[in-house]
Design a protein around this motif. Sequence first.
Motif, PDB file in Angstrom:
ATOM      1  N   UNK A 111       0.847  -1.212   0.000  1.00 47.02           N
ATOM      2  CA  UNK A 111       0.000   0.000   0.000  1.00 47.02           C
ATOM      3  C   UNK A 111       0.878   1.256   0.000  1.00 47.02           C
ATOM      4  N   UNK A 112       1.951   1.234   0.799  1.00 44.58           N
ATOM      5  CA  UNK A 112       2.772   2.454   0.849  1.00 44.58           C
ATOM      6  C   UNK A 112       3.512   2.658  -0.466  1.00 44.58           C
TER       7      UNK A 112
ATOM      8  N   UNK B 249      -1.546   3.670   7.118  1.00 46.25           N
ATOM      9  CA  UNK B 249      -1.367   4.057   8.526  1.00 46.25           C
ATOM     10  C   UNK B 249      -2.215   3.212   9.471  1.00 46.25           C
ATOM     11  N   UNK B 250      -3.379   2.721   8.963  1.00 47.77           N
ATOM     12  CA  UNK B 250      -4.238   1.907   9.833  1.00 47.77           C
ATOM     13  C   UNK B 250      -3.550   0.604  10.215  1.00 47.77           C
ATOM     14  N   UNK B 251      -2.456   0.279   9.513  1.00 50.61           N
ATOM     15  CA  UNK B 251      -1.713  -0.949   9.845  1.00 50.61           C
ATOM     16  C   UNK B 251      -0.647  -0.679  10.905  1.00 50.61           C
ATOM     17  N   UNK B 252      -0.525   0.596  11.312  1.00 46.63           N
ATOM     18  CA  UNK B 252       0.339   0.895  12.453  1.00 46.63           C
ATOM     19  C   UNK B 252       1.615   1.660  12.157  1.00 46.63           C
TER      20      UNK B 252
ATOM     21  N   UNK C 267       7.007   8.029   8.842  1.00 49.06           N
ATOM     22  CA  UNK C 267       7.940   6.894   8.680  1.00 49.06           C
ATOM     23  C   UNK C 267       7.873   6.378   7.240  1.00 49.06           C
ATOM     24  N   UNK C 268       6.646   6.270   6.710  1.00 51.63           N
ATOM     25  CA  UNK C 268       6.482   5.788   5.330  1.00 51.63           C
ATOM     26  C   UNK C 268       7.148   6.759   4.362  1.00 51.63           C
TER      27      UNK C 268
ATOM     28  N   UNK D  60      11.844   8.817   0.856  1.00 52.28           N
ATOM     29  CA  UNK D  60      12.879   9.844   0.655  1.00 52.28           C
ATOM     30  C   UNK D  60      14.295   9.294   0.799  1.00 52.28           C
ATOM     31  N   UNK D  61      14.436   8.229   1.589  1.00 55.61           N
ATOM     32  CA  UNK D  61      15.782   7.660   1.764  1.00 55.61           C
ATOM     33  C   UNK D  61      16.039   6.512   0.777  1.00 55.61           C
ATOM     34  N   UNK D  62      15.073   6.280  -0.121  1.00 54.30           N
ATOM     35  CA  UNK D  62      15.285   5.268  -1.163  1.00 54.30           C
ATOM     36  C   UNK D  62      15.103   3.838  -0.683  1.00 54.30           C
TER      37      UNK D  62
END
Length: 342
Positions: free
Chosen positions: A43-44, A92-95, A100-101, A106-108
């Motif tokens: 999802x992310x 986000x509903x997965x916690x 963080x996502x 951004x950090x690849x």
Amino acid sequence: MTHTDDAVAPEQEHFDALIADDSRIEPRDWMPEAYRKTLTRQISQHAHSEIIGMQPEANWITRAPSLKRKSILMAKVQDEAGHGLYLYSSAETLGTPRPVLNDQLLTGRAKYSSIFNYPARTWADMGAIGWLVDGAAICNQVPLCRASYGPYGRAMVRICKEESFHQRQGWEILYELSHGTDAQKKMAQDAVDRFYGPALQMFGPPDADSPNSQQSMAWNIKRFSNDELRQRFVDMIVPQAEALGLTLPDPDLVWNEERQHYDYGELDWDEFMSVIKGRGPCSVQRMKRRREAHENGAWVREAAAAYAERQAARAAEAANHEDHETETAPSSQRPAAQLIGA
Ligand code: BYC
């Protein structure tokens, strides 16, 4: 709670029964960590694709050939932003919180769809992206409306409705160009030639090289394999290309009477692997722009956080004030709930 080796924990049993029943898993339900992890990943990455996917098209907003085309393209790019937001909310509903996502992108560390690492060179590319890229997206995403995880499936319903409009607008751009001057028709054909292979690769590696497919299908996240969806897409676009008067750049594309499907040639999987490892023609530029946009948006996030803090402080102050009032009010004026001790 401990369980013997061969006993299935009751929560796992409940989860397995929901999956076997083709029911939905909701955020409050127990789920195996691996299920949570693979969904968060898919999802992310889907959300990141929507956000990065705004770039090739945004590049053409200022150069759209008419006011009407410009407003349609702007609406489409805004839709992509909306899709990103529904999907981040669902993830986000997965916690895992959104910052963080975002940091993973951004950090690849997180991937996004290979297709968005290719340049949008001409106006016809807006047509090819709409027709082929959004078309592939629809093929891939309609079955995701039935994904076992509730918040993902529900987000996909709305996304798919909007994607259908996107595909239509791409088709219409290409139709106009392919029925225009020789130069316009050539531009349309060139765009299709460049986007055809990468669009087919959007479905992911061949089934034999797809490490996640089997488990994701067992969990009813994916309903069809990468190759099944790719085949469905090819079968769909061949007659559409004929209607457009354009050709698809694959000499091996031929109807197979026995299979009742089109055969198509081998795709360039070395190129695909290289693109998903961050070595696509526009990979560096896409990430650079995304980081810049994130930095430029810092003041918006700070302002939103300050506003939320102030609202919370006001609400707390109002609640305090209300408590004080009700405590000092004569019993006849106290809220009923307080009088009955609720
Ligand atoms: N590009 O085991 P597999 C849009 C990765 S947005 C990059 O088959 P899975 C649009 C895969 O992640 C389009 N990476 O994986 C937006 C995995 O690596 P990790 C995006 C890819 O997850 C704006 C590895 O390869 N759509 O349409 O079972 C404007 C092995 O693959 C790709 C979605 O995200 C790729 N093409 O299946 C216009 C749909 N393919 O994660 C349009 C939701 C594979 O293990 N996602 N990889 O490191 C899915 O349906 C599935 O995740 C995929 C891949 C079919 C994409």
